[in-house]
Design an enzyme around this catalytic site. Structure first.
Site, PDB file in Angstrom:
ATOM      1  N   GLU A  81      -4.198  13.856   7.206  1.00 43.99           N
ATOM      2  CA  GLU A  81      -5.470  13.321   6.725  1.00 43.99           C
ATOM      3  C   GLU A  81      -6.402  12.976   7.890  1.00 43.99           C
ATOM      4  O   GLU A  81      -6.023  12.286   8.821  1.00 43.99           O
ATOM      5  CB  GLU A  81      -5.226  12.055   5.884  1.00 43.99           C
ATOM      6  N   CYS A 144      -2.656   4.918  -0.751  1.00 35.54           N
ATOM      7  CA  CYS A 144      -2.480   5.580   0.555  1.00 35.54           C
ATOM      8  C   CYS A 144      -3.746   5.487   1.384  1.00 35.54           C
ATOM      9  O   CYS A 144      -3.708   5.123   2.570  1.00 35.54           O
ATOM     10  CB  CYS A 144      -2.101   7.046   0.377  1.00 35.54           C
ATOM     11  N   HIS A 168      -0.046  13.110   4.027  1.00 34.42           N
ATOM     12  CA  HIS A 168       0.388  13.226   2.630  1.00 34.42           C
ATOM     13  C   HIS A 168       1.398  14.363   2.510  1.00 34.42           C
ATOM     14  O   HIS A 168       1.163  15.472   3.011  1.00 34.42           O
ATOM     15  CB  HIS A 168      -0.810  13.527   1.718  1.00 34.42           C
TER      16      HIS A 168
HETATM   17  N1  PCA Z   1       1.040   8.151  -2.836  1.00 35.78           N
HETATM   18  C1  PCA Z   1      -0.035   7.387  -3.408  1.00 35.78           C
HETATM   19  C2  PCA Z   1       0.334   5.952  -3.135  1.00 35.78           C
HETATM   20  C3  PCA Z   1       1.741   5.962  -2.695  1.00 35.78           C
HETATM   21  C4  PCA Z   1       2.088   7.367  -2.460  1.00 35.78           C
HETATM   22  O1  PCA Z   1       3.140   7.809  -1.995  1.00 35.78           O
HETATM   23  C5  PCA Z   1      -1.414   7.793  -2.871  1.00 35.78           C
HETATM   24  O2  PCA Z   1      -1.610   8.969  -2.543  1.00 35.78           O
HETATM   25  O3  PCA Z   1      -2.306   6.950  -2.797  1.00 35.78           O
END
Ligand code: PCA
Length: 211
Positions: A81, A144, A168
């Site tokens: 990200e 996140c 991610h």
């Molecule tokens: N994914 C979520 C919150 C926790 C996770 O593993 C997100 O993308 O915000």
């Protein structure tokens, strides 16, 4: 002896209808390993805006580098990200039952921050593991993104040398957890040094000006 690189690796607990989270599984695989020159600390964060963001803020001053992991179930690649935005806008409750709509994470802070870690170098290291990966320009508006934003905001406010990035992970139906762990290991082994010359950018502020 050179001082070890203090690296914090975080994952998240399960949330929503799922009872697993690949980010938690990757962290538990990697915390069993040792990495030359790295003092690895790990933590599984609650999928809850307030405790997760508060905790991450307290940690920034203690680490050279922070790699935060979460799952994005709909994605098919590992996404490094680039940016965190100052917004909480949830499509579902967090694990504390909090469901914010259009609320800033911190009202007097910038609209967004770019990662201050060398994300392209991390992407190249992940690509070398032959796993699908890309740069993503949105970490979403759920927990996140909020944790990523809080980490970068703390670094900016305190002028810390800490480097922070959020990655991610895709669904484990697309990629096995062990492949994801190999990929994250490659990113982690870059050992981003605040004093090194690998950093491509400083913590950036995006300011939206009204015309
Ligand atoms: N994914 C979520 C919150 C926790 C996770 O593993 C997100 O993308 O915000």
């Amino acid at each position: 002896m050179a001082t070890p690189h203090r690296l914090l690796l975080t994952g998240f607990e399960p949330f929503g209808t799922r009872d697993t989270n690949p980010s938690q599984e990757v962290v538990s695989l990697l915390e069993k390993e040792s990495f030359a020159g790295i003092e690895l600390s790990t933590r599984i964060l609650p999928v809850a805006y307030l405790p997760a963001t508060e905790w991450i803020r307290t940690q920034m001053m203690h680490f050279d580098e922070v790699i935060m992991l979460g799952v994005a179930w709909a994605r098919q690649e590992i996404c490094v990200e680039r940016v965190a935005i100052n917004l909480m806008d949830a499509a579902q409750n967090d694990n504390n039952g909090f469901c914010p709509t259009d609320i800033p994470i911190r009202s007097d802070s910038p609209t967004a921050y770019f990662s201050n870690a060398p994300i392209k170098q991390m992407l190249a290291a992940i690509r070398d593991t032959r796993n699908p990966c890309k740069i993503s320009n949105s970490a979403g508006t759920y927990v996140c993104n909020a944790v990523y934003y809080a980490a970068l905001d703390e670094i900016a406010n305190r002028h810390l040398p800490t480097k922070a990035v959020f990655i991610h992970l895709p669904s484990d139906e697309c990629l096995s957890v062990s492949s994801m762990a190999e990929a994250i290991k490659a990113a982690l082994n870059i050992r981003v040094r605040s004093t090194g010359d690998v950093g491509l950018s400083q913590v950036g502020k995006i300011v939206i000006r009204k015309s």
